[in-house]
Design a protein around this motif. Structure first.
Motif, short mmCIF file in Angstrom:
data_model
loop_
_atom_site.label_atom_id
_atom_site.label_comp_id
_atom_site.label_asym_id
_atom_site.label_seq_id
_atom_site.Cartn_x
_atom_site.Cartn_y
_atom_site.Cartn_z
N UNK A 19 0.84 -1.20 0.00
CA UNK A 19 0.00 0.00 0.00
C UNK A 19 0.88 1.25 0.00
N UNK A 20 1.89 1.28 0.86
CA UNK A 20 2.78 2.44 0.91
C UNK A 20 3.60 2.56 -0.37
N UNK A 21 4.10 1.45 -0.86
CA UNK A 21 4.89 1.48 -2.11
C UNK A 21 4.06 2.09 -3.23
N UNK A 22 2.82 1.63 -3.36
CA UNK A 22 1.94 2.16 -4.41
C UNK A 22 1.66 3.64 -4.22
N UNK A 23 1.49 4.06 -2.97
CA UNK A 23 1.23 5.48 -2.71
C UNK A 23 2.45 6.33 -3.10
N UNK A 24 3.64 5.89 -2.74
CA UNK A 24 4.85 6.64 -3.09
C UNK A 24 5.01 6.69 -4.60
N UNK A 25 4.82 5.57 -5.26
CA UNK A 25 5.00 5.54 -6.72
C UNK A 25 3.94 6.37 -7.42
N UNK A 26 2.75 6.48 -6.83
CA UNK A 26 1.67 7.23 -7.46
C UNK A 26 1.72 8.72 -7.20
N UNK A 27 2.16 9.11 -5.99
CA UNK A 27 2.17 10.52 -5.60
C UNK A 27 3.12 10.71 -4.42
N UNK A 28 4.39 10.90 -4.73
CA UNK A 28 5.39 10.99 -3.67
C UNK A 28 5.07 12.11 -2.68
N UNK A 29 4.49 13.20 -3.15
CA UNK A 29 4.20 14.32 -2.25
C UNK A 29 3.00 14.05 -1.34
N UNK A 30 2.08 13.20 -1.77
CA UNK A 30 0.92 12.88 -0.96
C UNK A 30 1.05 11.60 -0.15
N UNK A 31 2.13 10.87 -0.37
CA UNK A 31 2.32 9.58 0.32
C UNK A 31 2.62 9.80 1.80
N UNK A 32 2.16 8.89 2.66
CA UNK A 32 2.38 9.02 4.09
C UNK A 32 3.78 8.54 4.52
N UNK A 33 4.79 9.28 4.09
CA UNK A 33 6.16 9.01 4.50
C UNK A 33 6.66 10.20 5.30
N UNK A 34 7.76 10.00 6.00
CA UNK A 34 8.33 11.10 6.78
C UNK A 34 8.79 12.21 5.84
N UNK A 35 8.81 13.44 6.33
CA UNK A 35 9.33 14.53 5.48
C UNK A 35 10.77 14.27 5.02
N UNK A 36 11.57 13.63 5.86
CA UNK A 36 12.95 13.32 5.46
C UNK A 36 12.96 12.35 4.29
N UNK A 37 12.18 11.28 4.37
CA UNK A 37 12.16 10.31 3.27
C UNK A 37 11.61 10.95 2.00
N UNK A 38 10.61 11.80 2.14
CA UNK A 38 10.06 12.49 0.97
C UNK A 38 11.15 13.34 0.31
N UNK A 39 11.92 14.07 1.11
CA UNK A 39 12.99 14.90 0.57
C UNK A 39 14.04 14.05 -0.13
#
Length: 182
Positions: free
Chosen positions: A83-103
Motif C-alpha cells: 500500500x505504501x509502495x503504491x502510494x509513493x509511486x503514485x504521488x510521492x508528495x501525498x504519500x504518508x512518509x516522513x518529510x525526510x524520506x520524501x525529501x
C-alpha cells in the motif's frame, strides 16, 4: 526473449539474474553493491526505505522487472507493505512518509533525470528534514545505481514475470538471504 543467449532458462533466472549468471565476474560486484546499499547495517534508513528508493527510481525508469521486484522487496520490509509502495509511486508528495524520506525521494527523482538536477535547494531541503550526509550520499548512489541496473535489464530485453507471486517469492529470499548470485 533476451537480445543475447544468456545460457539459462529466463523463466528460472528472470530480469537481472540471467545476465548476472551469464557473466558472474560482473554479477558478483553488482550484487555486492546492492547488498551494501540496500541492506548494509548499521544505517539510518531501514532496508525497506532503501528498497523503496530503488523501486521509485525503477518506476520512473519504467523498468518493469526492477520496479516490480524492488516494490515487492520494499513491501516485505515496510509496516504498511505494498500500500505504501503504491502510494509513493503514485504521488510521492501525498504519500504518508516522513518529510525526510520524501525529501530523499525528491533527490532520487532528480538523479533519475540527471545528476545535475540535484540542486543545492534539494540538498538543503533534505538537511532541513534531518537527512545526514550518509543518507544523502546513499540516496544519490542508490538512484544512480538503479538507473544503471534498469538499463542493464532493459538493454538486454530480459524476461520480466507478469505474476506478482514471482516477485513476492523473490522478496522472501532477499529478506532472508540478501543479494547473492543464484
Amino acid at each position: 526473449m533476451a537480445h543475447i543467449d544468456l545460457g539459462v532458462d529466463e523463466t528460472q533466472f528472470p530480469g537481472i539474474t540471467g545476465p548476472m549468471v551469464y557473466r558472474p565476474e560482473t554479477g558478483k560486484p553488482l550484487n555486492e553493491l546492492a547488498e551494501v546499499l540496500l541492506r548494509g547495517q548499521p544505517h539510518p534508513l531501514t532496508p525497506g526505505e532503501r528498497e523503496l528508493i530503488a523501486a521509485y527510481v525503477s518506476g520512473l525508469n519504467e523498468c518493469t522487472f526492477c520496479c516490480s521486484s524492488h516494490s515487492a522487496f520494499a513491501a516485505a520490509q515496510l509496516p504498511t507493505g505494498m500500500e505504501l509502495v503504491d502510494q509513493v509511486r503514485g504521488d510521492v508528495d501525498g504519500a504518508p512518509v516522513t518529510p525526510k524520506l520524501r525529501a530523499l525521494l525528491h533527490i532520487a527523482g532528480a538523479v533519475q533525470e540527471s545528476g545535475r538536477k540535484v540542486t543545492p535547494d534539494l540538498i538543503a531541503a533534505a538537511r532541513e528534514e534531518g537527512a545526514s550526509d550518509l543518507e544523502i550520499h546513499d540516496t544519490v548512489l542508490i538512484a544512480a545505481a538503479f538507473c544503471m541496473y534498469n538499463r542493464y535489464v532493459d538493454g538486454l530485453a530480459t524476461f520480466a514475470p507478469s505474476d506478482q507471486e514471482s516477485y513476492t517469492a523473490s522478496a522472501r529470499r532477499i529478506v532472508a538471504q540478501g543479494y547473492s548470485l543464484p
